[in-house]
Write a protein that holds these residues in place. Sequence first.
Motif, PDB file in Angstrom:
ATOM      1  N   THR A 146     -14.204 -38.955  14.071  1.00  0.00           N
ATOM      2  CA  THR A 146     -14.648 -39.978  13.118  1.00  0.00           C
ATOM      3  C   THR A 146     -14.033 -39.738  11.740  1.00  0.00           C
ATOM      4  N   ILE A 147     -13.511 -38.523  11.532  1.00  0.00           N
ATOM      5  CA  ILE A 147     -12.814 -38.217  10.283  1.00  0.00           C
ATOM      6  C   ILE A 147     -11.349 -38.574  10.488  1.00  0.00           C
ATOM      7  N   GLU A 148     -10.851 -39.484   9.699  1.00  0.00           N
ATOM      8  CA  GLU A 148      -9.487 -40.007   9.837  1.00  0.00           C
ATOM      9  C   GLU A 148      -9.214 -40.469  11.268  1.00  0.00           C
ATOM     10  N   PRO A 149      -9.979 -41.440  11.766  1.00  0.00           N
ATOM     11  CA  PRO A 149      -9.820 -41.878  13.158  1.00  0.00           C
ATOM     12  C   PRO A 149      -8.431 -42.446  13.471  1.00  0.00           C
ATOM     13  N   GLN A 150      -7.702 -42.845  12.440  1.00  0.00           N
ATOM     14  CA  GLN A 150      -6.360 -43.386  12.686  1.00  0.00           C
ATOM     15  C   GLN A 150      -5.413 -42.316  13.232  1.00  0.00           C
ATOM     16  N   HIS A 151      -5.745 -41.049  13.014  1.00  0.00           N
ATOM     17  CA  HIS A 151      -4.908 -39.951  13.499  1.00  0.00           C
ATOM     18  C   HIS A 151      -5.510 -39.231  14.698  1.00  0.00           C
ATOM     19  N   LYS A 152      -6.607 -39.742  15.266  1.00  0.00           N
ATOM     20  CA  LYS A 152      -7.380 -38.957  16.214  1.00  0.00           C
ATOM     21  C   LYS A 152      -6.573 -38.472  17.417  1.00  0.00           C
ATOM     22  N   ARG A 153      -5.751 -39.295  18.009  1.00  0.00           N
ATOM     23  CA  ARG A 153      -4.989 -38.854  19.189  1.00  0.00           C
ATOM     24  C   ARG A 153      -3.896 -37.870  18.804  1.00  0.00           C
ATOM     25  N   VAL A 154      -3.237 -38.122  17.706  1.00  0.00           N
ATOM     26  CA  VAL A 154      -2.137 -37.259  17.272  1.00  0.00           C
ATOM     27  C   VAL A 154      -2.663 -35.939  16.720  1.00  0.00           C
ATOM     28  N   SER A 155      -3.709 -35.986  15.913  1.00  0.00           N
ATOM     29  CA  SER A 155      -4.173 -34.764  15.250  1.00  0.00           C
ATOM     30  C   SER A 155      -4.801 -33.776  16.231  1.00  0.00           C
ATOM     31  N   ALA A 156      -5.496 -34.251  17.243  1.00  0.00           N
ATOM     32  CA  ALA A 156      -6.049 -33.331  18.244  1.00  0.00           C
ATOM     33  C   ALA A 156      -4.913 -32.639  18.994  1.00  0.00           C
ATOM     34  N   LEU A 157      -3.930 -33.410  19.422  1.00  0.00           N
ATOM     35  CA  LEU A 157      -2.788 -32.833  20.134  1.00  0.00           C
ATOM     36  C   LEU A 157      -2.004 -31.898  19.222  1.00  0.00           C
ATOM     37  N   GLU A 158      -1.820 -32.285  17.964  1.00  0.00           N
ATOM     38  CA  GLU A 158      -1.100 -31.419  17.029  1.00  0.00           C
ATOM     39  C   GLU A 158      -1.860 -30.110  16.798  1.00  0.00           C
ATOM     40  N   SER A 159      -3.183 -30.172  16.724  1.00  0.00           N
ATOM     41  CA  SER A 159      -3.982 -28.957  16.544  1.00  0.00           C
ATOM     42  C   SER A 159      -3.749 -27.979  17.689  1.00  0.00           C
ATOM     43  N   VAL A 160      -3.761 -28.494  18.903  1.00  0.00           N
ATOM     44  CA  VAL A 160      -3.510 -27.640  20.069  1.00  0.00           C
ATOM     45  C   VAL A 160      -2.073 -27.144  20.048  1.00  0.00           C
ATOM     46  N   ALA A 161      -1.130 -28.011  19.713  1.00  0.00           N
ATOM     47  CA  ALA A 161       0.282 -27.609  19.672  1.00  0.00           C
ATOM     48  C   ALA A 161       0.510 -26.486  18.657  1.00  0.00           C
ATOM     49  N   LEU A 162      -0.135 -26.570  17.498  1.00  0.00           N
ATOM     50  CA  LEU A 162      -0.004 -25.507  16.495  1.00  0.00           C
ATOM     51  C   LEU A 162      -0.575 -24.190  17.014  1.00  0.00           C
ATOM     52  N   LEU A 163      -1.718 -24.266  17.693  1.00  0.00           N
ATOM     53  CA  LEU A 163      -2.324 -23.066  18.265  1.00  0.00           C
ATOM     54  C   LEU A 163      -1.422 -22.474  19.351  1.00  0.00           C
ATOM     55  N   ILE A 164      -0.931 -23.324  20.232  1.00  0.00           N
ATOM     56  CA  ILE A 164      -0.083 -22.874  21.341  1.00  0.00           C
ATOM     57  C   ILE A 164       1.203 -22.262  20.805  1.00  0.00           C
ATOM     58  N   GLU A 165       1.783 -22.886  19.796  1.00  0.00           N
ATOM     59  CA  GLU A 165       2.985 -22.337  19.171  1.00  0.00           C
ATOM     60  C   GLU A 165       2.709 -20.929  18.644  1.00  0.00           C
ATOM     61  N   HIS A 166       1.590 -20.735  17.985  1.00  0.00           N
ATOM     62  CA  HIS A 166       1.234 -19.412  17.478  1.00  0.00           C
ATOM     63  C   HIS A 166       1.080 -18.418  18.635  1.00  0.00           C
ATOM     64  N   GLY A 167       0.448 -18.864  19.703  1.00  0.00           N
ATOM     65  CA  GLY A 167       0.247 -17.990  20.853  1.00  0.00           C
ATOM     66  C   GLY A 167       1.548 -17.509  21.470  1.00  0.00           C
ATOM     67  N   PHE A 168       2.473 -18.421  21.662  1.00  0.00           N
ATOM     68  CA  PHE A 168       3.744 -18.050  22.282  1.00  0.00           C
ATOM     69  C   PHE A 168       4.690 -17.363  21.302  1.00  0.00           C
ATOM     70  N   GLU A 169       4.806 -17.907  20.108  1.00  0.00           N
ATOM     71  CA  GLU A 169       5.803 -17.415  19.156  1.00  0.00           C
ATOM     72  C   GLU A 169       5.368 -16.146  18.414  1.00  0.00           C
ATOM     73  N   SER A 170       4.086 -16.028  18.085  1.00  0.00           N
ATOM     74  CA  SER A 170       3.633 -14.885  17.279  1.00  0.00           C
ATOM     75  C   SER A 170       2.887 -13.818  18.082  1.00  0.00           C
ATOM     76  N   LEU A 171       2.062 -14.254  19.030  1.00  0.00           N
ATOM     77  CA  LEU A 171       1.297 -13.288  19.811  1.00  0.00           C
ATOM     78  C   LEU A 171       2.050 -12.791  21.036  1.00  0.00           C
ATOM     79  N   GLY A 172       3.122 -13.482  21.393  1.00  0.00           N
ATOM     80  CA  GLY A 172       3.914 -13.064  22.552  1.00  0.00           C
ATOM     81  C   GLY A 172       3.275 -13.396  23.887  1.00  0.00           C
ATOM     82  N   LEU A 173       2.390 -14.391  23.912  1.00  0.00           N
ATOM     83  CA  LEU A 173       1.762 -14.784  25.165  1.00  0.00           C
ATOM     84  C   LEU A 173       2.775 -15.426  26.101  1.00  0.00           C
ATOM     85  N   ARG A 174       2.491 -15.358  27.384  1.00  0.00           N
ATOM     86  CA  ARG A 174       3.349 -15.983  28.403  1.00  0.00           C
ATOM     87  C   ARG A 174       2.616 -17.075  29.174  1.00  0.00           C
TER      88      ARG A 174
END
Length: 180
Positions: free
Chosen positions: A99-127
Amino acid sequence: MLNIFKKGETVDLAVPTEQFALNSDWYSWFNRPDLTKYLDQGISKNTPELQAKYFKSLGKDRLVFIIQTKNQVPCGVVSFSHINLNKKSAEWAIVKDNTIEPQHKRVSALESVALLIEHGFESLGLRRISAGQHTDLKGWQNRLELIGFKLERIHENQNVKNNQFADAHSISCQYEDYIK
């Protein structure tokens, strides 16, 4: 104001603090049926004190970020749990108030996960990074495929909430799929 950990285009990931846990509405996200419909949370009432206790209990196997709009309005939380650096694996979860900035709801949720996943693979060395989700979230699963997630298995009647049974989907992203 929280320190920004990772900047995105529509949202940033910020580092929560105990003060934030006590003085924000972070706790209330887990009291809202519209946000906890498909989660284990929401069965019992959450409070700022319980959220601060949760924050203080975070160990090396869990990493939590607050999702913020570009105007620094908190709108969700995204996290890793069961981080195992020996096996190079983790599980992730997200709770986001669309409900906060609903115009971005589909993109921002996916971007949030993408940022987390990027950190996991690139910084934590997860596979391998995995998650489970309710069967009704098939559209969300389709969007997650854009960042490398694949359906692994369907677990019949694994989700139970309010005496309602539903299937759960196990999904994962392998490092190789993330690179593609």
